[in-house]
Design a protein around this motif. Structure first.
Motif, PDB file in Angstrom:
ATOM      1  N   SER A 228       0.899  -1.253   0.042  1.00  0.00           N
ATOM      2  CA  SER A 228      -0.064   0.141  -0.101  1.00  0.00           C
ATOM      3  C   SER A 228       1.019   1.113   0.135  1.00  0.00           C
ATOM      4  O   SER A 228       1.893   1.303   0.421  1.00  0.00           O
ATOM      5  N   ASN A 229       0.115   2.204  -0.196  1.00  0.00           N
ATOM      6  CA  ASN A 229       0.756   3.573  -0.584  1.00  0.00           C
ATOM      7  C   ASN A 229       0.400   4.473   0.504  1.00  0.00           C
ATOM      8  O   ASN A 229      -0.852   5.045   0.682  1.00  0.00           O
ATOM      9  N   ASN A 230       1.235   4.758   1.558  1.00  0.00           N
ATOM     10  CA  ASN A 230       0.804   5.790   2.712  1.00  0.00           C
ATOM     11  C   ASN A 230       0.147   7.043   2.280  1.00  0.00           C
ATOM     12  O   ASN A 230      -0.453   7.739   2.821  1.00  0.00           O
ATOM     13  N   SER A 231       0.871   7.716   1.185  1.00  0.00           N
ATOM     14  CA  SER A 231       0.496   8.968   0.892  1.00  0.00           C
ATOM     15  C   SER A 231      -1.015   8.845   0.376  1.00  0.00           C
ATOM     16  O   SER A 231      -1.875   9.676   0.423  1.00  0.00           O
ATOM     17  N   PHE A 232      -1.413   7.774  -0.429  1.00  0.00           N
ATOM     18  CA  PHE A 232      -2.600   7.515  -0.955  1.00  0.00           C
ATOM     19  C   PHE A 232      -3.579   7.125   0.246  1.00  0.00           C
ATOM     20  O   PHE A 232      -4.781   7.760   0.239  1.00  0.00           O
ATOM     21  N   VAL A 233      -3.129   6.499   1.427  1.00  0.00           N
ATOM     22  CA  VAL A 233      -4.101   6.392   2.574  1.00  0.00           C
ATOM     23  C   VAL A 233      -4.258   7.606   3.189  1.00  0.00           C
ATOM     24  O   VAL A 233      -5.399   8.053   3.418  1.00  0.00           O
ATOM     25  N   ALA A 234      -3.285   8.515   3.247  1.00  0.00           N
ATOM     26  CA  ALA A 234      -3.394   9.795   3.898  1.00  0.00           C
ATOM     27  C   ALA A 234      -4.557  10.715   3.180  1.00  0.00           C
ATOM     28  O   ALA A 234      -5.367  11.133   3.795  1.00  0.00           O
ATOM     29  N   THR A 235      -4.360  10.783   1.742  1.00  0.00           N
ATOM     30  CA  THR A 235      -5.439  11.245   1.102  1.00  0.00           C
ATOM     31  C   THR A 235      -6.601  10.875   1.199  1.00  0.00           C
ATOM     32  O   THR A 235      -7.815  11.579   1.382  1.00  0.00           O
ATOM     33  N   ASN A 236      -6.966   9.622   1.344  1.00  0.00           N
ATOM     34  CA  ASN A 236      -8.308   9.102   1.557  1.00  0.00           C
ATOM     35  C   ASN A 236      -8.618   9.493   2.737  1.00  0.00           C
ATOM     36  O   ASN A 236      -9.747   9.726   2.927  1.00  0.00           O
TER      37      ASN A 236
END
Ligand SMILES: *[C@@H]1O[C@H](CO)[C@@H](O)[C@H](O)[C@H]1NC(C)=O
Ligand SMILES: *[C@@H]1O[C@H](CO)[C@@H](O)[C@H](O)[C@H]1NC(C)=O
Ligand SMILES: *[C@@H]1O[C@H](CO)[C@@H](O)[C@H](O)[C@H]1NC(C)=O
Length: 629
Positions: A228-236
């Motif tokens: 998974s991609n933490n920056s993607f999770v943060a954006t979510n």
């Protein structure tokens, strides 16, 4: 037996391999730490006893009486440098403890396996079961931290021993406004796979035990889906925060019945603390909303979600929500209801009540188990939350006044922390700025009202309408859906991976589901051998419901001049023309890309007439829900 014993090792080995691959390891104390860890912490049976820290006689004899201290938010804990160092070292040590011990990180993670095992889902015991679980985790971690503090050389030791004494489990507030310029996902968790720590043997670079996705290679090796991609999770998380905060604010102000509040089973009201908890799991796991690829891998990952350190920060927050809700609703508690799913110790159809055992959490060495009544007062575990502490000197001799003061303090905190997306906060702000002081007892004719341009459109007198999409997803065996997304304004992006970050995305409701395959791959935990009959893997095959609040998005439209008011005569037509719904299937594919029906999904658009609060010490009062679509 061999299968039972070996199977749980596999992911653990992958996990260790993942850590090795990352080249960062545990802290090197310069000696074998194992020999210094208290024997009873490794013992199987006593290891799972969650002590009542206020049971004075016995606890005093064991040197166990502790003060009731506030559990900090993780960003707060980070400000306390000595304690933060101890926390990181403690977590790291826990993750490297022999997994055969039920109090290793491994053992604790398996006890809390989210989809099967002991954990109670879609059940009135969902919030109470997690309370002794978090208390146990806190107790074990606290023990390790106290041991670690004693490793410092004389001179510094006293400082660390004092810091260790004030340790309480941190929570991660996924609903509050993050500090300026930061994401809802704290940098300490998602920022770096390593961390520099100044421990008892000096400065070292170790594997960051909070880094959510240092374990993600576990996913790719064991389950065949990508990291998974933490920056993607943060954006979510950031994109969904208005939805999350509105849901939490509504849970505190309009859910008065514990049964409804406690779990996601389809019932009288659509939302619940469990359903909101599910949404956070989905967003953090990178599963479902916005990331529809590799559903099997993600299901499997979610199944091991307790291996992700963020799990315990998340569940500590869930416990905090329960504690605040209890303060606001002191008379509502677990009433008997039937179990809808199996767990190790509970059969489907069995009556659950406030005296049902919360296995595997023992309350003493003789094998008694905690129950919901036993954990109703959380302070017996030695912790509380800042929102529940009012000036202890005031009204010391007046219990009733103390309770009322505590309720007012809690309401104030709820307004301040979670009200910002509700018209209620605008109302409070405007009457405050206009210097209007009116209490609940001021006659209505004497109350002056906010007069700003937006306010006159949103409120009629001191009332406004809340708008909500109630979503019901039928049994997973029946439904074709895993998540439902709402958009207001233009068309949703074509690529579902862009959905959650789209400016017109309003919110989503996802199912935290287990598949048959995931259930089969689950291996019983060492803790299971402690007792309790195995009634077959539990599953999530019940109709679940949740909500997606629409009000904040509608208020924006009013402010932009695209919508005249929040009144039904304006909003109904507006939503009919501008609200778009998209459904993700079980395989992560987009189903019915238009507005067509999807099997197993029911959506109602409802509105409630709400009376705004006249002071921060009151919450809005919700009227009855009316179905509009
Ligand atoms: C991670 O997600 C962000 C969007 O939040 C994207 O810009 C970036 O390319 C992604 N990184 C990888 C390695 O996929
Ligand atoms: C709470 O909700 C449950 C389930 O809908 C219901 O059976 C119970 O009567 C309610 N309790 C009260 C006090 O209204
Ligand atoms: C456990 O059982 C023993 C023997 O029956 C008893 O003496 C002791 O008080 C019990 N301890 C607790 C904590 O109940």
């Amino acid at each position: 037996m061999a299968r039972i014993r070996l199977a749980p090792l596999l992911p653990f080995l992958c996990l260790m391999q993942a850590l090795a691959l990352a080249q960062y390891t545990a802290y090197d104390y310069g000696f074998d730490v194992k020999t210094r860890i208290k024997r009873n912490q490794l013992d199987r049976r006593t290891g799972l006893v969650v002590r009542d820290k206020t049971a004075t006689a016995a606890a005093a004899a064991a040197g166990d009486v502790v003060e009731v201290l506030v559990r900090p938010e993780i960003r707060q804990l980070e400000q306390d440098t000595d304690l933060w160092t101890l926390y990181i070292l403690g977590l790291s040590m826990m993750q490297f403890t022999d997994q055969a011990s039920p109090t290793s990180y491994y053992g604790l993670a398996v006890a809390g396996n989210e989809n099967t095992g002991y954990c109670t889902h879609s059940s009135v015991l969902f919030p109470t079961w997690h309370r002794p679980y978090m208390a146990l985790y806190e107790q074990v971690l606290h023990g390790l931290i106290e041991t670690i503090a004693s490793f410092w050389p004389e001179g510094e030791r006293e400082r660390y021993v004092a810091a260790a004494r004030r340790f309480r489990l941190p929570y991660w507030d996924w609903a509050a406004t993050p500090p300026a310029g930061e994401s809802v996902l704290p940098r300490s968790i998602g920022g770096s796979p390593f961390i520099d720590i100044n421990g008892p043997s000096g400065q070292q670079r170790i594997a960051n035990p909070l880094f959510s996705y240092s374990f993600k290679p576990l996913d790719s090796t064991a389950f065949g889906s990508g990291p998974s991609n933490n920056s993607f999770v943060a954006t979510n998380l950031d994109q969904n925060r208005p939805s999350i905060a509105q849901r939490l604010y509504a849970l505190f102000s309009s859910y008065d019945n514990y049964t409804t509040f406690s779990n996601n089973a389809f019932g009288a009201q659509a939302d619940s603390i469990e359903s909101l908890h599910d949404t956070i799991h989905s967003l953090v796991g990178g599963f479902g909303p916005g990331q529809p690829s590799s559903p099997a891998g993600h299901m499997a990952f979610i199944q091991w979600s307790a291996f992700d350190p963020i799990f315990f920060l998340h569940h500590c927050m869930v416990d905090r929500v329960l504690a605040i809700w209890q303060t606001l609703h002191p008379d509502s508690w677990v009433t008997p209801s039937r179990a809808l799913t199996n767990s190790y110790t509970i059969r489907r159809g069995q009556t659950l009540s406030s005296t049902t055992s919360l296995a595997p959490f023992f309350s003493n060495e003789n094998g008694s188990l905690w129950d919901s009544d036993g954990v109703r007062d959380h302070t017996k575990f030695g912790y509380t939350y800042a929102e529940l502490v009012h000036n202890p000197k005031a009204n010391q001799n007046d219990n009733q006044n103390n309770k009322m003061a505590q309720i007012r303090t809690a309401k104030q905190a709820v307004n301040r922390m979670y009200g910002s997306f509700s018209p209620a906060s605008l109302f409070l702000k405007e009457i405050h700025e206009a210097g209007i002081k009116a209490g609940p007892n001021t006659p209505a004719r004497n109350r002056k009202l906010p007069r700003s341009a937006t306010a006159t459109k949103l409120f009629v007198g001191d009332h406004y309408h809340e708008w909500t999409a109630n979503v019901r997803i039928a049994k997973q065996a029946v439904a074709d859906a895993s998540a439902v997304h709402f958009f207001l304004g233009g068309a949703p992006p074509h690529d579902p991976r862009e959905w959650t970050a789209a400016p017109n995305h309003v919110g989503s409701m996802g199912v935290f589901a287990s598949t048959a395959a995931a259930a089969r791959s689950y291996a019983p935990s060492p803790a299971q051998e402690l007792g309790g009959k195995h009634h077959g893997a539990g599953n999530h095959d019940v109709a679940v419901s949740g909500t997606v609040p629409l009000t904040a998005a509608l208020v924006k439209m009013v402010a932009k001049g695209e919508l005249a008011s929040l009144e039904p005569e304006d909003v109904e037509g507006f939503l009919r023309g501008r609200l778009r719904m998209r459904v993700l299937g079980k395989g992560g594919e987009v189903v019915a890309p238009g507005e067509g029906c999807v099997k197993g999904v029911g959506v109602e658009i409802v509105s409630s007439l709400v009376a705004a609060p006249w002071s921060e010490e009151e919450l809005p009062k919700w009227g009855e829900e009316r179905i509009r679509h």
